[in-house]
Motif scaffolding. Structure first.
Motif, PDB file in Angstrom:
ATOM      1  N   SER A 274       0.920  -1.094  -0.057  1.00 26.49           N
ATOM      2  CA  SER A 274      -0.237   0.153  -0.203  1.00 26.49           C
ATOM      3  C   SER A 274       0.975   1.151  -0.128  1.00 26.49           C
ATOM      4  O   SER A 274       0.558   2.101  -0.677  1.00 26.49           O
ATOM      5  N   SER A 275       2.048   1.302   0.946  1.00 22.73           N
ATOM      6  CA  SER A 275       2.836   2.430   0.827  1.00 22.73           C
ATOM      7  C   SER A 275       3.400   2.611  -0.482  1.00 22.73           C
ATOM      8  O   SER A 275       3.746   3.637  -0.975  1.00 22.73           O
TER       9      SER A 275
ATOM     10  N   VAL B 230       8.804  -0.251   7.513  1.00 18.96           N
ATOM     11  CA  VAL B 230       7.820   0.559   7.213  1.00 18.96           C
ATOM     12  C   VAL B 230       7.905   2.175   7.291  1.00 18.96           C
ATOM     13  O   VAL B 230       7.742   2.928   6.282  1.00 18.96           O
TER      14      VAL B 230
ATOM     15  N   THR C  20      10.082   3.741   4.422  1.00 23.78           N
ATOM     16  CA  THR C  20       9.288   3.946   3.146  1.00 23.78           C
ATOM     17  C   THR C  20       8.563   5.247   3.197  1.00 23.78           C
ATOM     18  O   THR C  20       8.401   5.595   2.210  1.00 23.78           O
ATOM     19  N   TYR C  21       8.160   5.600   4.411  1.00 26.97           N
ATOM     20  CA  TYR C  21       7.338   6.794   4.657  1.00 26.97           C
ATOM     21  C   TYR C  21       8.019   7.937   4.023  1.00 26.97           C
ATOM     22  O   TYR C  21       7.590   9.033   3.685  1.00 26.97           O
TER      23      TYR C  21
ATOM     24  N   VAL D  36       7.153   9.056   0.790  1.00 20.64           N
ATOM     25  CA  VAL D  36       5.792   9.627   1.007  1.00 20.64           C
ATOM     26  C   VAL D  36       5.863  11.180   1.147  1.00 20.64           C
ATOM     27  O   VAL D  36       5.290  11.951   0.696  1.00 20.64           O
TER      28      VAL D  36
END
Length: 339
Positions: A57-58, A293, A296-297, A300
């Protein structure tokens, strides 16, 4: 074989195939060793690891967000300055990283191709490396634009920018080969790191490189803050009101922005970097996902910090989406908080 039957959820980043089962020591699924379906005992339904769903999703969000930035910069001839080329490089790296996360999920759970998983992990490593290197290049560019303010917009600056882009992508591609060279850890589990198929030596190289880059970025941002504050102080003295000078206020905002940029970068990547150095394959998979996780942000957040806040890119986005530019965006003056 019973151990394989008991596990209904197997993290794809820690085994070569999340749905594979066989008697092989390497853990690869081998179609030739599959017994007839009617001879299999009843098994619990195979489930998708929720952490892998989060990563996928990320990756989808990262890919969509950065694809918009790449498209805007690519289609707008006005965005060809060195600064925008570096922002485009960052967006392209994050776009490829997002696609790599999605493809890895696809190959791990749907196609079940071990070779393809090695390639997708290599794509993810190369892309995130290019993302971090692009952040360093942007920091260098911002420092030079302040230190050599009078000669910054010269052809020499453009040539230097192209050189940085070539070097950072070449080095990132070299780092992307590491997962393929680490395929031996699948046969000898003790050499594996917390992220397969990367060996502990592979992860050590990546982690130490990150720490060195972070230290260099920290030093450059300290120098940027000194330059910005010195310029603000000189302008404020001319107005005889240091604390009340509007330029001084916006400069303080600019320094705060730099702190937010560096703090966000460290908060996203430092946990995974430190954990990768101290942990090994025996650590619980939960810790790997819990640190991977947030890393990976960072991809974003990058478009928000480096692209969507830029006045020129904002104008281009408004033109693409609405065909017009609001007056508040068109006439907004650039301030030190935009550095």
């Amino acid at each position: 074989m019973s151990d394989h039957y008991e596990a209904s959820v197997i993290p794809s980043w820690l085994t070569p195939d999340p749905t594979a089962w066989s008697g092989s020591d390497r853990g690869f699924a081998d179609n030739a060793t599959y017994p007839p379906l009617d001879s299999l005992p009843s098994l619990p339904p195979l489930l998708v690891n929720p952490w892998d769903v989060v990563l996928c999703s990320s990756g989808t969000l990262i890919a969509c967000e950065n694809a918009l930035v790449v498209l805007v910069i690519w289609q707008n001839p006005a965005l060809r300055a060195p600064m925008f080329l570096l922002i485009g490089s960052l967006a392209l790296a994050d776009l490829l990283a997002g696609l790599g996360l999605v493809l890895h999920f696809t190959f791990a759970y749907l196609l079940r191709s071990d070779a393809a998983q090695l390639l997708t992990v290599g794509l993810v490593v190369a892309s995130f490396s290019a993302s971090v290197f692009s952040l360093l290049a942007i920091t260098i560019d911002r420092y030079l634009s302040l230190y050599y303010a009078l000669t910054y917009n010269s052809e020499r600056t453009a040539a230097f920018t192209y050189t940085m882009l070539v070097l950072l992508w070449a080095l990132s591609l070299c780092l992307g080969i590491l997962p393929v060279t680490g395929v031996n850890c699948l046969a000898e589990e003790s050499t594996c790191s917390v992220v397969r198929p990367l060996t502990r030596n592979n992860v050590a190289v990546l982690s130490v490189s990150f720490l060195l880059l972070f230290g260099l970025m920290l030093q450059l941002y300290v120098q940027i803050c000194k330059i910005v504050m010195r310029h603000a102080h000189q302008i404020a003295l001319q107005h005889h009101f240091l604390s009340a000078s509007p330029h001084y206020v916006t400069t303080r905002k600019g320094v705060s922005t730099l702190a937010i940029i560096l703090g966000t970068f460290a908060a996203c990547w430092m946990p995974f970097t430190v954990y990768s150095l101290v942990a090994d394959y025996t650590y619980p998979p939960l810790y790997t996902y819990a640190t991977l996780v947030p890393a990976t942000y960072n991809s974003v957040i990058n478009p928000v910090i480096y692209a969507f806040r830029n006045q020129e890119i904002q104008k281009a986005l408004w033109l693409v989406c609405c065909g017009c530019v609001p007056a508040s965006v068109a006439h907004r003056a650039r301030t030190p908080s935009d550095v």
